[in-house]
Motif scaffolding. Structure first.
Motif, short mmCIF file in Angstrom:
data_model
loop_
_atom_site.label_atom_id
_atom_site.label_comp_id
_atom_site.label_asym_id
_atom_site.label_seq_id
_atom_site.Cartn_x
_atom_site.Cartn_y
_atom_site.Cartn_z
N SER A 21 23.72 25.11 -15.52
CA SER A 21 24.19 23.69 -15.34
C SER A 21 25.12 23.62 -14.31
O SER A 21 25.61 22.47 -13.91
CB SER A 21 25.31 23.53 -16.67
N ALA A 22 25.33 24.65 -13.42
CA ALA A 22 26.19 24.53 -12.51
C ALA A 22 25.32 24.47 -11.22
O ALA A 22 25.90 24.11 -10.02
CB ALA A 22 27.05 26.08 -12.19
N THR A 23 24.02 24.38 -11.10
CA THR A 23 23.25 24.00 -10.08
C THR A 23 22.36 23.03 -10.08
O THR A 23 21.33 22.79 -9.06
CB THR A 23 22.48 25.42 -9.55
N THR A 24 22.89 22.02 -10.74
CA THR A 24 21.83 21.01 -11.08
C THR A 24 22.53 19.77 -10.06
O THR A 24 23.75 19.37 -10.10
CB THR A 24 21.79 20.37 -12.30
N PHE A 25 21.71 18.69 -9.33
CA PHE A 25 22.21 18.08 -8.40
C PHE A 25 21.34 16.84 -8.34
O PHE A 25 20.24 16.64 -8.52
CB PHE A 25 22.38 18.77 -7.12
N HIS A 26 21.98 15.46 -7.87
CA HIS A 26 21.33 14.30 -7.48
C HIS A 26 21.22 14.67 -6.01
O HIS A 26 21.90 14.97 -5.13
CB HIS A 26 21.94 13.31 -7.86
N ILE A 27 19.90 13.95 -5.53
CA ILE A 27 19.60 13.79 -4.09
C ILE A 27 19.84 12.36 -3.62
O ILE A 27 18.86 11.69 -3.91
CB ILE A 27 18.42 14.54 -3.66
N GLU A 28 20.93 12.15 -3.01
CA GLU A 28 21.20 10.73 -2.63
C GLU A 28 20.78 10.64 -1.06
O GLU A 28 20.77 11.27 -0.50
CB GLU A 28 22.71 10.32 -2.87
N ASN A 29 20.39 9.04 -0.91
CA ASN A 29 20.61 8.64 0.38
C ASN A 29 21.24 7.57 0.81
O ASN A 29 21.29 6.53 -0.22
CB ASN A 29 18.79 8.60 0.58
N HIS A 30 22.10 7.47 1.95
CA HIS A 30 23.06 6.38 1.76
C HIS A 30 22.49 5.49 3.12
O HIS A 30 23.47 4.80 3.69
CB HIS A 30 24.20 7.12 2.29
N ALA A 31 21.20 5.40 3.42
CA ALA A 31 20.84 4.50 4.47
C ALA A 31 20.69 3.16 4.08
O ALA A 31 20.84 2.74 2.96
CB ALA A 31 19.12 4.69 4.99
N GLY A 36 20.92 -3.35 1.29
CA GLY A 36 22.01 -3.98 1.87
C GLY A 36 23.27 -3.80 1.10
O GLY A 36 24.36 -4.05 1.29
N SER A 37 23.21 -3.21 -0.28
CA SER A 37 24.44 -3.24 -1.03
C SER A 37 25.18 -1.72 -0.64
O SER A 37 24.53 -0.90 0.02
CB SER A 37 24.08 -3.31 -2.43
N ILE A 38 26.27 -1.49 -1.29
CA ILE A 38 26.86 -0.13 -1.22
C ILE A 38 26.44 0.85 -2.29
O ILE A 38 27.02 1.88 -2.24
CB ILE A 38 28.43 -0.44 -1.49
N ARG A 39 25.45 0.44 -3.20
CA ARG A 39 24.95 1.55 -4.17
C ARG A 39 24.21 2.73 -3.39
O ARG A 39 23.68 2.53 -2.37
CB ARG A 39 23.62 0.86 -4.98
N SER A 40 24.34 3.67 -4.02
CA SER A 40 23.50 4.87 -3.79
C SER A 40 22.30 4.96 -4.42
O SER A 40 21.91 4.52 -5.30
CB SER A 40 24.32 6.06 -4.13
N PHE A 41 21.23 5.45 -3.65
CA PHE A 41 19.86 5.44 -4.21
C PHE A 41 19.54 7.00 -4.08
O PHE A 41 19.62 7.93 -3.05
CB PHE A 41 18.79 4.70 -3.24
N LYS A 156 15.38 6.45 10.44
CA LYS A 156 16.77 6.43 10.29
C LYS A 156 17.16 7.04 8.97
O LYS A 156 18.43 7.01 8.53
CB LYS A 156 17.42 5.12 10.67
N THR A 157 16.48 7.22 7.95
CA THR A 157 16.60 7.82 6.62
C THR A 157 16.59 9.18 6.62
O THR A 157 17.04 9.92 5.70
CB THR A 157 15.70 7.38 5.64
N LEU A 158 16.26 9.93 7.69
CA LEU A 158 15.89 11.52 7.54
C LEU A 158 17.40 12.07 7.85
O LEU A 158 17.35 13.37 7.29
CB LEU A 158 15.21 12.09 8.91
#
Length: 252
Positions: A21-31, A36-41, A156-158
């Motif tokens: 449970s300590a090594t689980t993560f989401h992989i987000e991109n902020h491009a 065009g919103s401030i949401r994370s994907f 530009k997302t890399l």
């Protein structure tokens, strides 16, 4: 390819993955290519089955299809199906059981699909035989299948990736004391093993007298007679003569 039915025969064998449970993560991109919103994907698998597509979707905190962990070989695996891992075929990404693990390696020589997160430039890359390739998002259609891009790509997302760790609240008390004091206003229901340095602001509700002497004199006489004579004179006159001779002459 090996069918899931074949692999399921080995589910109960230890394959020594590093998930917890300590090594689980989401992989987000902020491009800014998404909406065009401030949401994370976040990177999400279309299912938890073999050949599931990998695409970007709005991040949801409790969405298990967006939760990943990295095994001992550096392979990315979905939290809720650790028989699969993220791999590339040509350059397209998908989920597959053809991953390296400690147990399956004894029977099959699977390739290791290792990914690395380079924090300095916020990039996730894989070293292929043709060189280093980076996970990226299609700038024209950001919600289509994801793939790897070469080092000379202008995508530009890399370098917009971030790992957001998943924090789980334990339902059981920790065996170790907390390093941070609690700010609860309610007294604990558990007895302490160490006496407090300060007197309690509330009187004791116990019906059993303490075995320890008080540090403060009482302004009321004791309800129990003493079995030892006092070395100090009484503050109250007695109606009975003393049984012990006095060192001072009597004034009466």
């Amino acid at each position: 390819l090996i069918s899931n039915r074949f692999l399921r025969r080995f589910v109960n064998f230890p394959h020594l993955l590093t998930y917890n449970s300590a090594t689980t993560f989401h992989i987000e991109n902020h491009a800014v290519v998404f909406d065009g919103s401030i949401r994370s994907f976040c990177i999400e698998s279309s299912s938890l089955n073999q050949n599931a597509k990998i695409h970007m979707r709005p991040c949801e905190e409790n969405e298990s299809w967006q939760m990943w962990f990295m095994d001992a070989f550096g392979q990315l695996r979905p939290k809720d199906n650790d028989l699969l891992c993220l791999l590339w075929e040509n350059k397209e990404l998908s989920l597959s059981p053809n991953c390296r693990s400690d147990f399956y390696t004894e029977f099959f020589d699977f390739k290791i699909y290792k990914f690395n997160f380079e924090q300095k430039i916020n990039a996730i890359y894989a070293d292929k035989s043709t060189g280093r390739n980076y996970i990226g998002v299609n700038s024209v259609d950001p919600f289509t299948k994801m793939k790897l891009y070469g080092p000379l790509s202008t995508n530009k997302t890399l370098n917009r990736w971030n790992l957001k760790w998943v924090i789980y609240e334990s339902q059981e008390p920790s065996a170790e004391p907390s390093l941070t004091p609690t700010f609860s206003q309610s007294p604990s229901m558990l007895p302490t093993t160490s006496p407090s340095a300060k007197p309690s602001p509330s009187p004791s509700v116990s019906q059993i007298p303490s075995m320890q002497p008080s540090l403060f004199p009482s302004d009321k006489p004791s309800l129990q007679p003493s079995t030892f004579p006092s070395d100090k004179p009484s503050l109250l006159p007695s109606d009975e003569p003393s049984l012990l001779p006095s060192d001072e002459p009597s004034l009466l």
